[in-house]
Write an enzyme that holds these catalytic residues in place. Sequence first.
Site, PDB file in Angstrom:
ATOM      1  N   GLU A  93       0.595 -14.194  13.409  1.00  0.00           N
ATOM      2  CA  GLU A  93      -0.541 -14.339  14.341  1.00  0.00           C
ATOM      3  C   GLU A  93      -1.554 -15.352  13.798  1.00  0.00           C
ATOM      4  OE1 GLU A  93      -1.086 -10.015  14.491  1.00  0.00           O
ATOM      5  OE2 GLU A  93      -0.936 -10.189  16.678  1.00  0.00           O
ATOM      6  N   GLU A 100       5.849  -5.340  14.961  1.00  0.00           N
ATOM      7  CA  GLU A 100       4.960  -4.171  15.091  1.00  0.00           C
ATOM      8  C   GLU A 100       5.510  -3.059  15.977  1.00  0.00           C
ATOM      9  OE1 GLU A 100       3.962  -7.297  15.082  1.00  0.00           O
ATOM     10  OE2 GLU A 100       2.060  -7.528  14.015  1.00  0.00           O
TER      11      GLU A 100
HETATM   12  N1  COA Z   1       2.001  -4.021   4.301  1.00  0.00           N
HETATM   13  C1  COA Z   1       1.932  -3.421   3.097  1.00  0.00           C
HETATM   14  N2  COA Z   1       2.892  -3.520   2.165  1.00  0.00           N
HETATM   15  C2  COA Z   1       3.967  -4.255   2.456  1.00  0.00           C
HETATM   16  C3  COA Z   1       4.117  -4.906   3.699  1.00  0.00           C
HETATM   17  C4  COA Z   1       3.070  -4.778   4.639  1.00  0.00           C
HETATM   18  N3  COA Z   1       3.119  -5.380   5.834  1.00  0.00           N
HETATM   19  N4  COA Z   1       5.298  -5.543   3.721  1.00  0.00           N
HETATM   20  C5  COA Z   1       5.860  -5.319   2.511  1.00  0.00           C
HETATM   21  N5  COA Z   1       5.071  -4.538   1.763  1.00  0.00           N
HETATM   22  C6  COA Z   1       5.322  -4.066   0.403  1.00  0.00           C
HETATM   23  C7  COA Z   1       6.389  -2.991   0.365  1.00  0.00           C
HETATM   24  O1  COA Z   1       5.821  -1.732   0.653  1.00  0.00           O
HETATM   25  C8  COA Z   1       6.876  -3.123  -1.044  1.00  0.00           C
HETATM   26  O2  COA Z   1       5.963  -2.506  -1.920  1.00  0.00           O
HETATM   27  P1  COA Z   1       6.490  -1.356  -2.936  1.00  0.00           P
HETATM   28  O3  COA Z   1       7.514  -2.063  -3.797  1.00  0.00           O
HETATM   29  O4  COA Z   1       5.258  -0.951  -3.680  1.00  0.00           O
HETATM   30  O5  COA Z   1       7.096  -0.300  -2.091  1.00  0.00           O
HETATM   31  C9  COA Z   1       6.794  -4.621  -1.303  1.00  0.00           C
HETATM   32  O6  COA Z   1       5.858  -5.133  -0.355  1.00  0.00           O
HETATM   33  C10 COA Z   1       8.094  -5.344  -1.109  1.00  0.00           C
HETATM   34  O7  COA Z   1       8.581  -5.023   0.180  1.00  0.00           O
HETATM   35  P2  COA Z   1      10.084  -4.505   0.430  1.00  0.00           P
HETATM   36  O8  COA Z   1      10.117  -3.836   1.760  1.00  0.00           O
HETATM   37  O9  COA Z   1      10.554  -3.697  -0.731  1.00  0.00           O
HETATM   38  O10 COA Z   1      10.858  -5.907   0.455  1.00  0.00           O
HETATM   39  P3  COA Z   1      12.208  -6.240   1.231  1.00  0.00           P
HETATM   40  O11 COA Z   1      12.581  -7.605   0.755  1.00  0.00           O
HETATM   41  O12 COA Z   1      13.177  -5.148   1.097  1.00  0.00           O
HETATM   42  O13 COA Z   1      11.786  -6.315   2.780  1.00  0.00           O
HETATM   43  C11 COA Z   1      10.409  -6.948   4.635  1.00  0.00           C
HETATM   44  C12 COA Z   1      10.914  -7.300   3.225  1.00  0.00           C
HETATM   45  C13 COA Z   1       9.384  -7.993   5.028  1.00  0.00           C
HETATM   46  C14 COA Z   1      11.581  -6.968   5.618  1.00  0.00           C
HETATM   47  C15 COA Z   1       9.790  -5.530   4.631  1.00  0.00           C
HETATM   48  O14 COA Z   1       8.886  -5.449   3.542  1.00  0.00           O
HETATM   49  C16 COA Z   1       9.049  -5.194   5.875  1.00  0.00           C
HETATM   50  O15 COA Z   1       9.665  -4.889   6.895  1.00  0.00           O
HETATM   51  N6  COA Z   1       7.689  -5.226   5.820  1.00  0.00           N
HETATM   52  C17 COA Z   1       6.859  -4.869   6.949  1.00  0.00           C
HETATM   53  C18 COA Z   1       6.839  -5.982   7.996  1.00  0.00           C
HETATM   54  C19 COA Z   1       5.963  -5.571   9.162  1.00  0.00           C
HETATM   55  O16 COA Z   1       6.237  -4.620   9.863  1.00  0.00           O
HETATM   56  N7  COA Z   1       4.884  -6.314   9.363  1.00  0.00           N
HETATM   57  C20 COA Z   1       3.944  -6.055  10.396  1.00  0.00           C
HETATM   58  C21 COA Z   1       2.897  -5.133   9.898  1.00  0.00           C
HETATM   59  S1  COA Z   1       1.726  -4.679  11.134  1.00  0.00           S
END
Ligand code: COA
Length: 256
Positions: free
Chosen positions: A110, A130
């Site tokens: 965004e 989201e």
């Molecule tokens: N907010 C807070 N923390 C986040 C985050 C977010 N949007 N996205 C990732 N993190 C954190 C994870 O909780 C993790 O922390 P931890 O190791 O303390 O648990 C760290 O970042 C690494 O993320 P992880 O999920 O383990 O990495 P991945 O490579 O397996 O997956 C993504 C990457 C981006 C696919 C996955 O992190 C994800 O789906 N994140 C959320 C995306 C999202 O929904 N964004 C919109 C939010 S409104």
Amino acid sequence: MTDYDGFRVERDGAVATITLDVPGKLNRVSLAARRQLAGAFGELGEDDGVRAVVLTGAGGAFTAGGDIASFLSAPVDEMTTLAFNVASPERCPKPVIARIEGYCLGVGFELALACDFRVCSEDAQLGLPEIGLGMIPGSGGTQRLARLVGLSRAKDVIMRRKRISAADALAWGLASEVVPASELDEAVDRVIGELSALSPVALAMAKRVLNHVYDAPLHVGLDLEGLAYGVLKSTEDFREGVESFVEKRPPKFEGR
Ligand code: COA
């Protein structure tokens, strides 16, 4: 240097770079950071020494989005201003370039949509996931994405969580350029170089007119365009642009 929550602002001459940087958390953007980003863009916008702003992320990602857990405890007031804060790159009168590599999700996308140019590395992945959290993109995503790429594609991205590859971002007109990761800085520098040679007042006016009247009726847009043109006519840069052309020399724009 101001202490921001999860990002820093650096200056290199006339270029300011805002870097989202939350190690181990894929540069998640907190609610405080959104407010602070709006403040930072406001300050850079008022700083005559700044000609361009770059928004980027550290550690190989732009950002994986908003700090998900914090949404449960956020006050309603805060949620109603999300889109206003995230629109700060759009309000900034300076050209703003999103330098995107890796994940560019949620509020990151965004923010990037509110920038003027998106320069992506080939590994960039853009998306608005989201809906999988029982929410919708609430910081301008539903509106800006549909306007930029059309309703059908926006529905695929928002309602089906389709991730946009860098190649698709280029094909859809979202990305200005896509380059290998190793050439990303060079590509951003090229854009900055182009913009730096131009009149800051003309750039600011073009940005303002383009953004303001994007979805206004044509007659309103044409009228505003005319008014803006009239205002620019009185600037020294306008005179310099015309005179340098006539005198067959490169222009030297001062931003006045
Ligand atoms: N907010 C807070 N923390 C986040 C985050 C977010 N949007 N996205 C990732 N993190 C954190 C994870 O909780 C993790 O922390 P931890 O190791 O303390 O648990 C760290 O970042 C690494 O993320 P992880 O999920 O383990 O990495 P991945 O490579 O397996 O997956 C993504 C990457 C981006 C696919 C996955 O992190 C994800 O789906 N994140 C959320 C995306 C999202 O929904 N964004 C919109 C939010 S409104």
